[in-house]
Design an enzyme around this catalytic site. Structure first.
Site, mmCIF file in Angstrom:
data_model
loop_
_atom_site.group_PDB
_atom_site.id
_atom_site.type_symbol
_atom_site.label_atom_id
_atom_site.label_comp_id
_atom_site.label_asym_id
_atom_site.label_seq_id
_atom_site.Cartn_x
_atom_site.Cartn_y
_atom_site.Cartn_z
ATOM 1 N N ASP A 1 -20.420 8.553 -78.199
ATOM 2 C CA ASP A 1 -19.830 9.854 -77.858
ATOM 3 C C ASP A 1 -18.349 9.865 -78.232
ATOM 4 O O ASP A 1 -17.727 8.798 -78.375
ATOM 5 C CB ASP A 1 -19.998 10.085 -76.351
ATOM 6 C CG ASP A 1 -19.302 11.359 -75.901
ATOM 7 O OD1 ASP A 1 -19.598 12.418 -76.476
ATOM 8 O OD2 ASP A 1 -18.457 11.286 -74.983
ATOM 9 N N ASP B 1 -15.356 12.726 -77.103
ATOM 10 C CA ASP B 1 -14.361 13.111 -76.086
ATOM 11 C C ASP B 1 -14.680 12.471 -74.729
ATOM 12 O O ASP B 1 -15.791 12.595 -74.228
ATOM 13 C CB ASP B 1 -14.284 14.636 -75.968
ATOM 14 C CG ASP B 1 -12.907 15.104 -75.504
ATOM 15 O OD1 ASP B 1 -12.059 14.263 -75.160
ATOM 16 O OD2 ASP B 1 -12.680 16.332 -75.500
#
Lengths: 259, 259
Positions: free
Chosen positions: A10, A12
């Protein structure tokens, strides 16, 4: 032999906080690079292109990245629609979304059309969203078009506060049509299948992220090992309440060995 | 002595179909007028003013009506906010809606303000809705403003098809904030309380309409008798499945005696 042969990561909250780097995350990616372990950044954000993400990673966060190393929900949505069997041949799509989604849908299998010709309504976050677009999408789905959503994230962090996410626009269209969309992004299957395919279907992949509801559930529901890093959304207190825990949990990436 | 001493009457589907009159409905209202039985038209539609409804009833449908005989969800919402105890004194309202709502909120107890000063976010159907408005309303509610919705109707009939209703915009804001609104319109209590007050709290009122989910439930949940007229949304097949039936059911108003 490393523990895991491919990393889905991932962005952010995991690799950076908006414009602010996370130093341990940068070193983690450098370790993967040095060890030649394949990895792919997998994000639910459909508003930016893979190229724009790669530029930000390289320029703002010191993580040299090419666009081939980024897989967005917009790209996953385009992959899904291009190979979907609901309509054969050229896929006619009415699109609601931003640059990332528009770019991803610029490919030979897909034709962008007005709502009255659409076989698919594809919806992502659109900060130029209007009632007119909601109405047109409603009419298209009433006529039988298939409803696909890049993601159902309720919010998007910004400097101004928590912005309404794609999920809030999707809720409007779902309410107006009575039709639930096929959702592409984490924790749903399509984006994970698309990401694993880009990594040539590794044998022992791991999904890495800061958000239990998206990243970790995506791993759990799709048969991947998971690593939760407590630098973002999910807290230890929240995870204690979960029946199914992540495979691994770390405060930050210095606590994680790729060996 | 008439059976019921006051009538609360839905409009679209009950008294007319859009621009098309329903002759039996016209005669029904004339009978109420001749018998001097008080009545009030009660509609969830917040987009038009009471005056505009009265004009349409008079001009298009031959039912001579003054604006005092129409009670919209916009008016009910303004009545509710004006007397609400969440904030004392002048009520500062960030408004999303059309002419009917704007007019209803033009009153001395209420000040319309920008989102960053609002104590209330009031939302109705707004065919000029944009992401910007959704974002501003989200910020206001995140700051602690109270979320009020005129109605939660998912759709609105139009010549073009079923338009997205206020409920679809409300779903977007509810998703973005995680906050459920206070809903004013049928079948909720506030509009019924406001309507009964305008009729000087009659002893034996009846709620009349074509839609079980809004009109009839509004009566049932608020202690009124109910009359379902099968000229609109609800069908006999649907009503057979309901545990709580309307007090009365008729095909059209010729089957109904006001005596």
């Amino acid at each position: 032999m490393p523990q895991y042969d491919a990393y889905l990561i991932d962005l952010d909250g995991t690799i950076y906080h908006g414009k602010n780097p996370i130093p341990e995350a940068k070193r983690f990616v450098h370790r993967l690079q040095e060890a030649n372990i394949p990895y792919l950044f997998v994000t639910n954000n459909s508003t930016k292109t893979a190229e724009a993400f790669a530029e930000d990673l390289t320029r703002l966060h010191g993580i040299k990245t090419s666009k081939e190393q980024v897989y967005t929900s917009a790209m996953a949505t385009a992959d899904y629609v291009a190979s979907d069997s609901f309509k054969k041949g050229l896929k006619k799509v009415y699109l609601i979304g931003e640059a990332g989604l528009e770019e991803a849908f610029t490919r030979p299998e897909i034709q962008l059309v007005s709502y009255d010709q659409a076989d698919y309504v594809v919806m992502g976050l659109d900060r130029s969203f209007t009632y007119q677009k909601l109405m047109e999408a409603t009419f298209a789905i009433q006529r039988g078009a298939r409803f696909i959503a890049t993601n159902a994230d309720t919010n998007l962090p910004s400097e101004k506060g928590m912005l309404p996410g794609a999920g809030s626009l999707v809720a409007a269209l779902k309410t107006a049509t009575g039709v639930a969309p096929t959702i592409i992004a984490k924790p749903e299957a399509p984006i994970m299948q698309g990401a694993l395919k880009r990594l040539n279907n590794p044998k022992k992949p791991i999904m890495v992220g800061d958000n239990y509801q998206t990243d970790i559930l995506a791993g759990i529901q799709n048969g991947l090992a998971t690593l939760l890093v407590y630098t973002g959304v999910s807290t230890k207190e929240q995870i204690q309440q979960k029946e199914i825990k992540p495979t691994h949990e770390v405060e930050h990436f210095e606590q994680w060995s790729i060996k």
